[in-house]
Design a protein around this motif. Structure first.
Motif, PDB file in Angstrom:
ATOM      1  N   MET A   1       0.688  -1.334   0.452  1.00  0.00           N
ATOM      2  CA  MET A   1      -0.250   0.109   0.187  1.00  0.00           C
ATOM      3  C   MET A   1       1.102   0.818  -0.078  1.00  0.00           C
ATOM      4  SD  MET A   1      -2.421   0.738   2.864  1.00  0.00           S
ATOM      5  CE  MET A   1      -2.481   1.239   3.840  1.00  0.00           C
ATOM      6  N   GLU A   2       0.611   2.399  -1.163  1.00  0.00           N
ATOM      7  CA  GLU A   2       1.267   3.469  -0.983  1.00  0.00           C
ATOM      8  C   GLU A   2       0.857   4.449   0.668  1.00  0.00           C
ATOM      9  OE1 GLU A   2       1.759   7.104  -4.235  1.00  0.00           O
ATOM     10  OE2 GLU A   2       0.364   5.331  -5.104  1.00  0.00           O
ATOM     11  N   PRO A   3       1.711   4.756   0.861  1.00  0.00           N
ATOM     12  CA  PRO A   3       1.794   5.520   2.127  1.00  0.00           C
ATOM     13  C   PRO A   3       1.873   7.224   1.320  1.00  0.00           C
ATOM     14  CG  PRO A   3       3.994   4.665   1.901  1.00  0.00           C
ATOM     15  CD  PRO A   3       3.527   4.344   0.787  1.00  0.00           C
ATOM     16  N   PHE A   4       0.130   7.338   2.676  1.00  0.00           N
ATOM     17  CA  PHE A   4       0.121   9.397   1.979  1.00  0.00           C
ATOM     18  C   PHE A   4       0.707   9.952   3.307  1.00  0.00           C
ATOM     19  CE2 PHE A   4      -2.715  12.473   2.157  1.00  0.00           C
ATOM     20  CZ  PHE A   4      -3.611  12.419   0.630  1.00  0.00           C
ATOM     21  N   THR A   5       1.224  10.761   2.983  1.00  0.00           N
ATOM     22  CA  THR A   5       1.612  11.904   3.093  1.00  0.00           C
ATOM     23  C   THR A   5       1.091  12.851   3.815  1.00  0.00           C
ATOM     24  OG1 THR A   5       4.344  12.172   2.600  1.00  0.00           O
ATOM     25  CG2 THR A   5       3.953  11.441   4.338  1.00  0.00           C
ATOM     26  N   CYS A   6       1.711  13.532   1.934  1.00  0.00           N
ATOM     27  CA  CYS A   6       0.720  15.156   2.193  1.00  0.00           C
ATOM     28  C   CYS A   6       1.307  14.912   0.146  1.00  0.00           C
ATOM     29  CB  CYS A   6       1.765  16.820   2.608  1.00  0.00           C
ATOM     30  SG  CYS A   6       1.572  17.851   1.470  1.00  0.00           S
ATOM     31  N   PHE A   7      -0.805  15.604  -0.361  1.00  0.00           N
ATOM     32  CA  PHE A   7      -0.822  15.269  -1.875  1.00  0.00           C
ATOM     33  C   PHE A   7      -1.400  16.729  -2.121  1.00  0.00           C
ATOM     34  CE2 PHE A   7      -3.459  13.677  -5.307  1.00  0.00           C
ATOM     35  CZ  PHE A   7      -2.067  12.979  -5.703  1.00  0.00           C
ATOM     36  N   THR A   8      -0.579  16.918  -2.936  1.00  0.00           N
ATOM     37  CA  THR A   8      -1.155  18.295  -3.999  1.00  0.00           C
ATOM     38  C   THR A   8      -2.174  17.762  -5.387  1.00  0.00           C
ATOM     39  OG1 THR A   8       0.205  19.650  -3.006  1.00  0.00           O
ATOM     40  CG2 THR A   8      -0.594  20.082  -4.519  1.00  0.00           C
ATOM     41  N   GLY A 115      -5.173   2.822   0.585  1.00  0.00           N
ATOM     42  CA  GLY A 115      -4.366   4.069   0.521  1.00  0.00           C
ATOM     43  C   GLY A 115      -5.141   5.655   0.301  1.00  0.00           C
ATOM     44  N   LEU A 116      -6.273   5.388   0.440  1.00  0.00           N
ATOM     45  CA  LEU A 116      -7.305   6.228   0.080  1.00  0.00           C
ATOM     46  C   LEU A 116      -7.426   7.587   1.252  1.00  0.00           C
ATOM     47  CD1 LEU A 116      -9.246   7.948  -2.663  1.00  0.00           C
ATOM     48  CD2 LEU A 116     -10.921   6.471  -1.636  1.00  0.00           C
ATOM     49  N   LEU A 117      -7.115   8.680   1.362  1.00  0.00           N
ATOM     50  CA  LEU A 117      -7.335   8.624   2.575  1.00  0.00           C
ATOM     51  C   LEU A 117      -8.997   9.888   2.395  1.00  0.00           C
ATOM     52  CD1 LEU A 117      -6.943  10.887   5.417  1.00  0.00           C
ATOM     53  CD2 LEU A 117      -5.851  11.757   3.951  1.00  0.00           C
ATOM     54  N   PRO A 118     -10.179   9.360   2.957  1.00  0.00           N
ATOM     55  CA  PRO A 118     -11.429  10.250   3.149  1.00  0.00           C
ATOM     56  C   PRO A 118     -11.428  10.635   4.370  1.00  0.00           C
ATOM     57  CG  PRO A 118     -11.625   7.797   4.441  1.00  0.00           C
ATOM     58  CD  PRO A 118     -10.149   8.282   3.617  1.00  0.00           C
ATOM     59  N   VAL A 119     -10.983  12.840   3.890  1.00  0.00           N
ATOM     60  CA  VAL A 119     -10.693  13.571   5.068  1.00  0.00           C
ATOM     61  C   VAL A 119     -12.883  14.652   5.127  1.00  0.00           C
ATOM     62  CG1 VAL A 119     -10.446  16.125   4.875  1.00  0.00           C
ATOM     63  CG2 VAL A 119      -9.015  14.760   3.936  1.00  0.00           C
ATOM     64  N   VAL A 120     -12.598  14.461   6.471  1.00  0.00           N
ATOM     65  CA  VAL A 120     -13.985  14.726   6.571  1.00  0.00           C
ATOM     66  C   VAL A 120     -14.451  16.703   7.359  1.00  0.00           C
ATOM     67  CG1 VAL A 120     -16.074  14.870   8.198  1.00  0.00           C
ATOM     68  CG2 VAL A 120     -15.281  12.946   7.857  1.00  0.00           C
ATOM     69  N   LEU A 121     -14.317  17.091   6.442  1.00  0.00           N
ATOM     70  CA  LEU A 121     -14.852  19.031   6.684  1.00  0.00           C
ATOM     71  C   LEU A 121     -16.036  19.619   6.886  1.00  0.00           C
ATOM     72  CD1 LEU A 121     -12.051  20.111   4.354  1.00  0.00           C
ATOM     73  CD2 LEU A 121     -11.411  20.274   6.797  1.00  0.00           C
ATOM     74  N   PRO A 122     -16.643  20.625   7.610  1.00  0.00           N
ATOM     75  CA  PRO A 122     -17.547  20.971   7.961  1.00  0.00           C
ATOM     76  C   PRO A 122     -18.106  20.828   6.529  1.00  0.00           C
ATOM     77  CG  PRO A 122     -16.318  21.758   9.239  1.00  0.00           C
ATOM     78  CD  PRO A 122     -15.770  21.351   8.577  1.00  0.00           C
TER      79      PRO A 122
END
Ligand code: SF4
Lengths: 206, 469
Positions: A1-8, A115-122
């Motif tokens: 699995m590919e690590p996730f650090t910072c992605f643009t 390796g997929l990042l699901p971000v929760v924001l308001p």
């Protein structure tokens, strides 16, 4: 699995609530083995018509969004079936992060295993981000898991919360089973006590 | 005095192996069901040279891709589908799992078979790579769906890391109106709390109406918990539960039964326990329900009319409503009873049990359908029971196709039983998502009685008004 650090990346806005896993990957394509590339099937029925022609109005078919690898969605993204194929297809199509107000629970969990990042924001922020992406198509968004922040097209920075266990695994790209096996003796002890306490439980199956 | 706890907390606590620094709990899993789509998980397992830790706790049952016209080679839509079914059987045999093979009468839809065989028991944790695993909560189990990576994790370790979900109680108050089924109740609940209303929560259903439900009905209610976004749904075990379980092949017997029952009786939520969320719904006003849109929350009574997007003030919601309307081929203000139906499907893990088939038979008796309709039993044993009761003859006399082989069928449409583009289907299944029953399919979720009524009149009809026949 590919690590996730910072992605643009260029981000694509998807305004619809309740984008379910049947829309992300139609059930007809669940049979494919994992080593086949799933990417070509992402949002298939939203993206292509019956004859395989692109549906012009679908946002990912617009020139400015073709390169996007981050989705800014709405409410309850990935609800519905437990199919991990919905995550496979997003990952294989190059997506690394989703931003939404909420997710289907199983989809949310599956994402971390791939390796997929699901971000929760308001809601207010997610809405604003989508608006900015509509207004300036092709704009970039940054998701930084180390700093736990999202940076919008206007460089505004929004912090997000995430479970520390899942964050760690994603940062390191750790295999879940390998991690759990560190607890092998805990599991063994538990099982012995459990079987003693509830002997009927294995009655008919052991 | 011990801290009062809910049913969910009691089950959670007794399965907690350890908690890590991030607050996730490692849970022990009692029962694990696998189907054809578990192949990803087996590939991951074998690819890493790992073995199934507890084959005796793992049950393999092909149901999604199996044909319903029969189980001969010719019944499969294609070779790939058949290969997928055979692959599960191979994986089950290789790993020595409990297998309910193709010719086995016990085989059927996993969420029908588990409770029928007594594999599903109060106080257990049950998982399956399928979101409708929530069904098993009807017997007082904590049961939830997981993805392929987690399936592989459970195969290898018999455990799963989980953050603790929040607890929520949905109390159904009032009296259950005559002619209102469990399906109508759960559709009304989903309409009330929304398709994401239960996200992150485990729902406990409560109230006298819920307690009075039969096991078949409870299974219908818990089945659709996931359509309210909930992780799981559950109903505390009681005498109804124990009566159902006693004597089932996989239930404890003799002295073990006594001990088990004694323990099960300690499980229901303590009176003083609290939930993080409480919702109530009055059943008195529930009618037979029909979904009109592409989310199970788009539900209205059969006496209702399609909403008008123009009345929606939020522009985003208005766009969404317009899209649903277009996909479903409906007009604002159109009466539900004016919607013509093209075909009917009675089956799926929501409504394919014997009581569902009896409900359908009661409506179909001495009547004839005017559109294509199929009925698919939830398991081989249900099929036998229905045939013993002569239900098959009622179905056939009415012009309905009674399918001999159990399975998921038109609920997901991957075995060849699918709904055509722009075709409108009255379905007893649980999902009306775009393309769920086939590309472009227009699904309306209803109860078995309402589906049968639609088959007879060719449009949605309040089954309570059809009179005796
Ligand atoms: S009947 Fe439908 S919902 Fe139930 S397990 Fe099968 S495909 Fe899933």
């Amino acid at each position: 699995m590919e690590p996730f650090t910072c992605f643009t990346s260029v981000a694509v806005p998807m305004d619809q609530d309740n984008i379910d896993t049947d829309q992300i990957l139609p059930a007809r394509h669940l049979m494919m083995p994992r080593d086949e590339r799933y990417g070509g099937y992402v949002f298939k029925d939203l993206r292509l018509d019956q004859d395989g022609n692109e549906i012009e109005t679908f946002v990912l078919n617009k020139e400015e969004f073709r390169q996007s690898r981050i989705i800014v969605a709405a409410h309850n993204f990935g609800c519905g079936s437990s199919r991990e194929g919905a995550v496979f297809t997003l990952v294989d199509a190059g997506f690394r992060a989703i931003i939404a107000t909420s997710y289907g629970d199983i989809f949310y969990n599956n994402s971390f295993n791939n390796g997929l990042l699901p971000v929760v924001l308001p809601e207010k922020i997610v809405r604003l981000l989508r608006q900015q992406l509509h207004d300036g198509p092709g704009a970039e968004v940054t998701v930084d898991l180390e700093a736990k922040t999202v940076t919008g097209p206007d460089q505004a920075v929004y912090p997000f919360e995430i479970d520390a266990h899942r964050r760690n695994r994603l940062l390191k790209g750790l295999d879940a089973v390998g991690y759990t096996l560190q607890y092998a003796s805990n599991i063994k002890t538990f099982e012995e006590q459990y079987n003693d306490a509830a002997p009927w439980e294995l009655d008919a199956i052991a | 005095m011990k801290q009062p706890r809910t049913l969910f907390e009691k089950i959670w606590d007794r399965h907690s192996i350890t908690t890590n620094e991030a607050g996730q709990t490692l849970l022990f899993i009692d029962r694990h069901f696998c189907h054809e789509l578990s192949f990803h998980a087996f590939n991951m397992l074998h690819g890493n040279n790992r073995m199934v830790r507890h084959p005796e706790r793992t049950f393999a049952i092909p149901d999604h891709y199996t044909p319903t016209t029969g189980l001969e080679d010719k019944d499969y839509i294609d070779a790939d589908t058949q290969a997928l079914v055979e692959n599960l059987i191979k994986n089950a045999t290789r790993n020595k799992l409990n297998l309910f093979d193709l010719g086995d009468d016990r085989r059927g839809i996993i969420h029908v078979v588990g409770p029928e065989q007594g594999i599903t028991q109060p106080g257990t944790i049950i998982v399956c790579g399928d979101s409708h695993t929530s069904t098993h909560g009807a017997l007082g189990a904590l049961a939830f769906g997981i993805g392929a990576s987690d399936v592989s994790h459970v195969l290898a370790t018999q455990t799963l890391w989980q953050p603790k979900p929040k607890s929520m109680r949905v109390t159904v108050k009032g009296k259950r109106p005559i002619g209102v089924t469990a399906k109508d109740i759960i559709l009304a609940i989903i309409g009330h709390i929304g398709a994401a209303g239960g996200t992150g929560h485990v729902i406990e259903y409560a109230g006298p109406i819920i307690q009075d439900l039969t096991i078949d009905e409870r299974l219908t209610v818990c089945n659709m918990s996931i359509e309210a976004g909930a992780r799981a749904g559950m109903i505390p075990p009681d005498n109804t539960t124990y009566r159902h379980l006693k004597g089932r092949p996989f239930a404890p017997q003799g002295e073990a039964w006594e001990k088990a029952e004694e323990f099960w009786r300690t499980l229901p939520t303590d009176t003083a326990a609290t939930f993080e969320r409480e919702e109530t719904l009055d059943a008195t006003s529930i009618e037979p329900m029909v979904t009109w849109g592409t989310s199970p929350e788009d539900v209205i009574p059969v006496s209702g009319a399609i909403p008008d997007p123009k009345l929606e003030t939020d522009p985003k919601r208005q766009t969404a409503l317009n899209r649903k309307m277009e996909y479903m081929g409906l007009k604002p203000g159109q009466l539900v009873s004016d919607i013509k139906v093209d075909r009917v499907f009675i089956g799926s893990c929501t409504n394919s049990r014997i009581e569902d088939l009896r409900d359908a038979a009661e409506v179909l008796k001495n009547r004839t359908v005017c559109i294509p309709a199929i009925i698919v039993p939830g398991s081989g044993l249900i099929r036998e029971q229905a045939e013993q009761e002569g239900l098959d003859q009622i179905f056939e006399a009415a012009g309905v196709e009674w399918r001999p082989a159990a399975g998921c069928s038109m609920c997901i449409g991957v075995n060849g039983d699918s709904v055509k583009n722009e075709e409108r289907c009255a379905s007893t299944s649980n999902r009306n998502f775009e393309g769920r029953q086939g590309r472009g399919a227009r699904t309306h979720l209803v109860s078995p009685a309402m589906a049968a009524a639609a088959a007879i009149s060719g449009r949605f009809t309040d089954v309570r008004k059809m009179g005796k026949n």
